[in-house]
Design an enzyme around this catalytic site. Structure first.
Site, PDB file in Angstrom:
ATOM      1  N   CYS A  39       0.854  -1.057  -0.005  1.00  0.00           N
ATOM      2  CA  CYS A  39      -0.045  -0.003  -0.032  1.00  0.00           C
ATOM      3  C   CYS A  39       0.807   1.297  -0.091  1.00  0.00           C
ATOM      4  O   CYS A  39       0.387   2.308  -0.507  1.00  0.00           O
ATOM      5  CB  CYS A  39      -0.894   0.012   1.178  1.00  0.00           C
ATOM      6  SG  CYS A  39      -0.071  -0.130   2.641  1.00  0.00           S
ATOM      7  N   GLU A  41      -4.504   3.012  -7.590  1.00  0.00           N
ATOM      8  CA  GLU A  41      -3.583   2.135  -7.086  1.00  0.00           C
ATOM      9  C   GLU A  41      -3.759   0.814  -7.935  1.00  0.00           C
ATOM     10  O   GLU A  41      -4.475   0.152  -8.190  1.00  0.00           O
ATOM     11  CB  GLU A  41      -4.008   1.734  -5.745  1.00  0.00           C
ATOM     12  CG  GLU A  41      -3.227   0.945  -5.015  1.00  0.00           C
ATOM     13  CD  GLU A  41      -3.613   0.592  -3.626  1.00  0.00           C
ATOM     14  OE1 GLU A  41      -2.511   0.675  -2.610  1.00  0.00           O
ATOM     15  OE2 GLU A  41      -4.727   0.286  -3.349  1.00  0.00           O
TER      16      GLU A  41
END
Length: 498
Positions: free
Chosen positions: A303, A402
């Site tokens: 992340c 992402e």
């Protein structure tokens, strides 16, 4: 068996490995109430590892009821902090004592190199449990400043029943970042691992019992987000929900909490972290090494991955060349080879997602500098080359969304103000890197970045003493550090008239 030192050693251990595939409720392994299972397939070579219990609402109801019962009984929740500490430390010791087995389960399950499964994942999980255990008898309550005829006390109490939903990229570490403070403060926990990587959570549950954590205090429910995950999020007797995963799912969990009992919800969601390299970076080679690691480590399934490399135009071409050279050492290899540092992505679905973004980058006009292809398909596993795109603008999908894969977007800037503007132009705010020899510039940039973590002249720093979490749609709350304990305790004010 002695500690494996070669690929053949690890393969021999894998051949003899017994894999538990059941749920863990009230101190015992059990099948799902429905009898349903799902396939657990290894991304290393595509082989079926086992069929795992697929829990749903019925299992959630039983686990929550048991968790509530043991919480109210006080066998763990009312135990003296020093006693809980002793059990937590033993739990950490058992994780380390079973490091080979846990590392192998992690590698087979989600494809990461065995080198890192053992030295990063198992070690980090044990460290998180031990650190939280060590901390719990050193956290003091407060006495308010009062008049002579009053006493005001501010005390912390465990919240009760905690549901923890964790992701597939660091299954053990993410679980233990949550289990550490939630168990140490006296809560009962239902852990829901990702259906993509449930095996280490299932095994850790038994080790928790061996350490002395009472039955019902830690339960593990494997299954899918839309079944057992949703059931826990909507459950009226779950007091707190903690989650690490995508921003999309994080938003849905907030809705479920509002639709049920207004349970506290703490979320660590996505990131699109900028790694900013100024012309005056003190060591361009070190910046290149860090940039390569920041996008290729754990196959880019991180992340905090430094997926947006913001480079001042004076050093852009040189830095891209250095990174391209560095990434040659991050080419995928067999995950059970101790020399491998890049393994498989978690499954075929994720591989297709990564390849789809690479295609989108080319279609939107970015320059593919290196990588971009699936490799080692003949193994039956799912592997992709680390990839560099240049000439990227911040509105391209590869720069704004992402990817969760080893895809680096290089964005040029001119001056500190433009760098900050580009860096903050995102829905996320998890982490950032800054490379400069100018102390004033470093501080000004760090203060201006809307990010929960900023690393100066390195990337991905910190330890258990530093909080982990982000701004904006990267979530709320913090894992690690003493700040994590805030998520698992209620603060009570008691005012006494003398």
């Amino acid at each position: 068996m002695s500690t494996p030192t070669s690929r053949s050693d690890w393969e021999a251990l894998a051949a003899s490995l017994t894999i538990n595939n059941q749920a863990f409720i009230n101190g015992e392994y059990c099948d799902a109430q429905s009898g349903e299972t799902f396939e657990c397939t290894s991304p290393v070579d595509g082989r079926l590892l086992t069929q795992v219990a697929s829990c749903d609402l019925a299992d959630a109801n039983i686990a929550v009821a048991n968790a509530r019962e043991v919480f109210e009984a006080g066998t763990w929740s009312k135990l003296a902090p020093v006693k809980r500490k002793q059990v937590m430390i033993k739990f950490a010791d058992l994780l380390e004592a079973n490091a080979d087995e846990l590392a192998l389960l992690e590698t087979l399950d989600m494809g990461k190199p065995i080198k890192f499964s053992k030295t990063v994942d198992v070690a980090g999980a044990a460290r998180a449990i031990r650190w939280s255990g060590e901390a719990i008898d050193k956290i003091y309550d407060e006495v308010a400043p009062t008049a002579h005829n009053e006493i005001g006390m501010i005390t912390r109490e465990p919240v009760g029943v905690v549901a923890a939903i964790v992701p597939w990229n660091f299954p053990m570490i993410m679980a233990c970042w949550k289990l550490g403070p939630s168990l140490a403060t006296g809560n009962s926990v239902i852990l829901k691992p990702s259906e993509k990587s449930p095996l280490t959570a299932i095994r850790m549950a038994q080790l928790a019992i061996e350490a002395g954590i009472p039955p019902g205090v830690l339960n593990v429910l494997p299954g899918f987000g839309h079944t057992v995950g949703k059931a826990l999020a909507l459950h009226m007797d779950v007091d707190t929900l903690v989650f690490t995963g995508s921003t999309k799912i994080a938003k849905q969990l907030m809705i479920y909490a509002g639709e049920s009992n207004m349970k506290r919800v703490w979320l660590e969601a996505g990131g699109k972290s900028p790694n900013i390299v100024f012309n005056d970076a003190p060591d361009l080679k070190a910046a290149a090494e860090a940039a390569a690691s920041a996008i290729a480590f754990n196959q880019g399934e991180v992340c905090t991955a430094g997926s947006r490399l913001l480079v001042e135009k004076g050093v852009k071409d040189e830095l891209i060349g250095l990174i391209a050279q560095e990434l040659k050492s991050w080419l995928p290899g067999h995950p059970l080879d101790p020399d491998t540092i890049t393994g498989a992505v978690v499954d075929a679905q994720q591989l297709n997602t990564v390849l789809g973004y690479i295609k989108a980058g080319e279609e939107q006009g970015a320059l593919l500098v290196q990588g971009g292809k699936q490799v080692m398909a003949e193994t039956g596993g799912v592997y992709v080359q680390p990839t560099i795109f240049a000439n990227v603008t911040n509105d391209m999908r590869i720069a704004s969304e992402e990817i969760f894969g080893p895809v680096l977007s290089v964005i040029e800037f001119d001056g500190m103000d433009e760098a900050i503007k580009i860096a903050n132009d995102t829905i996320y705010g998890l982490a950032a890197g800054v490379w400069t020899s100018d102390l004033s510039k470093a501080h000004k940039t760090a203060k201006a970045l809307r990010s929960g973590m900023v690393w100066i002249n390195h990337y991905d720093g910190g330890d258990m003493t530093a909080p982990f979490g982000g701004y904006k749609q990267s979530g709320n709350g913090r894992d690690k550090s003493l700040h994590a304990f805030d998520k698992y305790t209620e603060i009570k004010a008691t005012w006494i008239a003398l």
